[in-house]
Write an enzyme that holds these catalytic residues in place. Structure first.
Site, short mmCIF file in Angstrom:
data_model
loop_
_atom_site.label_atom_id
_atom_site.label_comp_id
_atom_site.label_asym_id
_atom_site.label_seq_id
_atom_site.Cartn_x
_atom_site.Cartn_y
_atom_site.Cartn_z
N CYS A 1 18.57 25.04 7.41
CA CYS A 1 18.27 24.12 8.52
C CYS A 1 16.91 23.48 8.31
CB CYS A 1 18.25 24.89 9.84
SG CYS A 1 19.74 24.72 10.80
N CYS B 1 23.11 60.86 2.73
CA CYS B 1 22.29 61.12 3.92
C CYS B 1 23.03 60.70 5.18
CB CYS B 1 20.97 60.35 3.85
SG CYS B 1 19.80 61.05 2.69
N HIS B 2 23.68 59.54 5.13
CA HIS B 2 24.22 58.94 6.34
C HIS B 2 25.70 59.20 6.58
CE1 HIS B 2 20.51 56.75 7.11
NE2 HIS B 2 20.48 56.39 5.85
N CYS C 1 23.87 56.41 -0.25
CA CYS C 1 23.65 56.21 1.19
C CYS C 1 24.46 57.27 1.94
CB CYS C 1 24.13 54.82 1.64
SG CYS C 1 23.60 53.45 0.62
N CYS D 1 14.96 51.76 2.32
CA CYS D 1 15.63 53.03 2.04
C CYS D 1 15.87 53.18 0.54
CB CYS D 1 16.99 53.07 2.76
SG CYS D 1 17.10 54.38 3.99
N CYS E 1 17.94 20.46 18.68
CA CYS E 1 19.37 20.41 18.34
C CYS E 1 20.13 21.47 19.13
CB CYS E 1 19.59 20.63 16.85
SG CYS E 1 19.28 19.17 15.85
N HIS E 2 19.67 22.72 19.04
CA HIS E 2 20.51 23.83 19.47
C HIS E 2 20.39 24.19 20.95
CE1 HIS E 2 21.97 24.44 15.45
NE2 HIS E 2 20.73 24.41 14.99
N ARG F 1 20.55 30.68 6.29
CA ARG F 1 20.94 29.61 7.21
C ARG F 1 19.71 28.94 7.83
NH1 ARG F 1 22.17 25.80 8.34
NH2 ARG F 1 23.83 24.88 9.59
#
Lengths: 107, 147, 247
Positions: free
Chosen positions: C208, C65-66, C62, C100, C166-167, C204
């Site tokens: 839920c 290139c970065h 990585c 990538c 709920c949220h 997550r």
């Protein structure tokens, strides 16, 4: 090799009390948890942690399954002289890992 | 009560006891006494810092501090933490000495349910001191499915 | 979209942002675990990600290139999910990383929730810490964001509950003694104490969904990315806490 993270000052004055924080990646499988089929997963934990300062043990810990996964321990030691601090974790299934950090002590 | 019924009750009782055992108050007391060197530790000099209500029993941060000069003549030799209701009463034992400088240790522990925690410090003069904390542990509301 | 605009208008008219991150709903000791890099268990995954960033795979890393991620990746996680012109749909950061890996490193994609993928995702997300959630102002994302919003308000599962119930409606109250947060995705990937490890937002969300006894779509499903996209719009401007710690 597990990922370990030691946080401590790289230098200190002689006699200064420094704080060392040691964190290591390990599941600390308790030996009480069932898997998806209801079978108990075997215990697999780190059992001991030792800090040696230029070869002499200055701190130790005996870990039991009640220690959280990815165990974290913070403790103190007196900066006595320049040298190397060695941190060793040993556990089940032949787990053994050592990390070293250099310290420069002035004064 | 006839003999047969007594036998059945005894078997039933044995089966109940044979479930995965949780630590009991008696086991914790025995472990504390063994660590303290046979004597009952005195309350004092030790502070056990832990939240009264924890977010999750998998990782409960605790800090144990012992009031000690940590000199060669007067220091903490070991600190142990015990619990009352996990399957095992032992949590961790720390080995210290005068090179520690300060008898303050922090870590994260597992608590299966709401229970008492006891931290015991053993000094170089053989005396043992302790602190107790009552902690409430809530369980996660939603359980993760498979996959 | 209308409901979101109404909410935004209501919030704006109140003069103060009523939105609170999940960290506001946790205990002080859990907040301390997140604040302190020497204590935050997610930093172990960040360390893995940092090593993988430099690892050469088929001769390419990585970093090749970065260069330094602290510079090149600053603000990048903040603007994901983003529109992928090749697939003509939104992708999240993990999917982008895998793209990538496949296209530039000639390697098999990392499995969802694998140590490697979460490591890289955590390492990159860290480079946006402290910056505001910044979903791209890309017209091509509009229909997908709208789908995500629809799913957010849709009742599902045997318990027949929607995310909003709920949220949005009951945040701050308790569900079986656990506080219900507002569900803003500003800290992912997170070290969840319940998982005893790091996981992604999709984990997550699926967690839920299982919780309300709904069948969760598989990792990488478009519905999940659309929901992530809506959550990013919903959390726009909130401060990124990644890698977070949550109960």
């Amino acid at each position: 090799m597990a990922r370990a993270l030691i946080t401590m000052p790289k230098s200190a004055k002689r006699g200064e009390i420094i704080e060392i924080r040691a964190l290591i990646g390990h599941p600390m499988e308790t030996g009480y948890r069932p898997d998806a089929n209801g079978k108990t997963l075997p215990r697999d934990i780190i059992r001991s942690f030792v800090c040696r300062y230029n070869g002499e043990q200055v701190f130790g810990a005996e870990l039991h399954p009640a220690m959280s996964a990815n165990p974290y321990i913070a403790f103190h030691t007196v900066a006595t002289e320049s040298g190397t601090l060695e941190f060793t974790w040993d556990g089940d299934n032949g787990f053994s890992q050592t990390e070293t950090v250099a310290i420069t002590v002035s004064g | 009560m006839n003999l047969r019924r007594r036998k059945l009750l005894a078997i039933a009782a044995a089966l109940v006891v044979a479930r995965p055992a949780l630590a009991t108050t008696a086991e914790m007391k025995a472990a504390i006494a063994a660590f303290a060197g046979g004597a009952e530790p005195r309350a004092g000099r030790v502070t056990l810092d832990v939240a009264k209500l924890v977010d999750n029993g998998n990782a409960v941060p605790i800090t144990v501090s012992v009031d000690s000069p940590m000199t060669a003549l007067d220091h903490v030799v070991a600190i142990a933490v015990f619990n009352e209701r996990n399957p095992n009463t032992d949590v961790v034992k720390f080995a210290l000495g005068p090179r520690a400088g300060k008898a303050v240790v922090a870590t994260r522990i597992r608590m299966a349910t709401s229970q008492k925690l006891v931290a015991v410090a053993r000094m170089n003069d053989g005396c043992a001191w302790s602190a107790t904390a009552d902690v409430i542990v809530t369980l996660a509301a939603c359980v993760e499915g498979d996959g | 979209m209308m409901r979101y605009l109404v909410l935004l208008a209501a919030v704006a008219s109140m003069g103060a942002d009523q939105r609170k991150p999940g960290s506001d709903f946790m205990g002080e000791s859990t907040r301390a675990m997140q604040r302190d890099d020497s204590q935050n268990p997610a930093m172990l995954w960040v360390g893995d990600g940092e090593a993988l960033w430099r690892d050469k795979v088929n001769g390419k890393s990585c970093a090749g290139c970065h260069a330094d991620a602290a510079t090149s990746m600053k603000g990048v996680a903040a603007r994901f999910p983003a529109f992928d012109p090749h697939g003509k749909k939104p992708v999240n950061l993990a999917q982008r990383i895998n793209q990538c890996r496949v296209a530039k490193q000639d390697a098999a994609p990392f499995k969802p929730e694998s140590k490697e993928l979460l490591g890289l995702e955590s390492y990159l997300a860290l480079q946006s810490r402290g910056m505001p959630v910044n979903p791209p102002q890309d017209k091509r994302l509009k229909p997908f964001t709208a789908s995500g919003e629809k799913l957010f308000f849709q009742r599902m599962g045997q318990l027949n509950l929607s995310c909003a119930q709920c949220h949005d409606d009951n945040a701050g109250k308790r569900l079986a003694s656990s506080p219900i947060p507002q569900g803003h995705a500003n800290a992912y990937p997170i070290y969840r104490l319940e998982w005893q490890g790091v996981g992604s937002l999709q984990r997550r969300l699926r967690n839920c969904m299982s919780g309300v006894r709904a069948e969760a779509p598989p990792y990488g499903a478009l519905e999940l990315v659309e929901l992530e996209l809506y959550l990013a719009a919903r959390a726009k401007g909130m401060t990124i806490e990644s890698p977070g710690v949550r109960p």
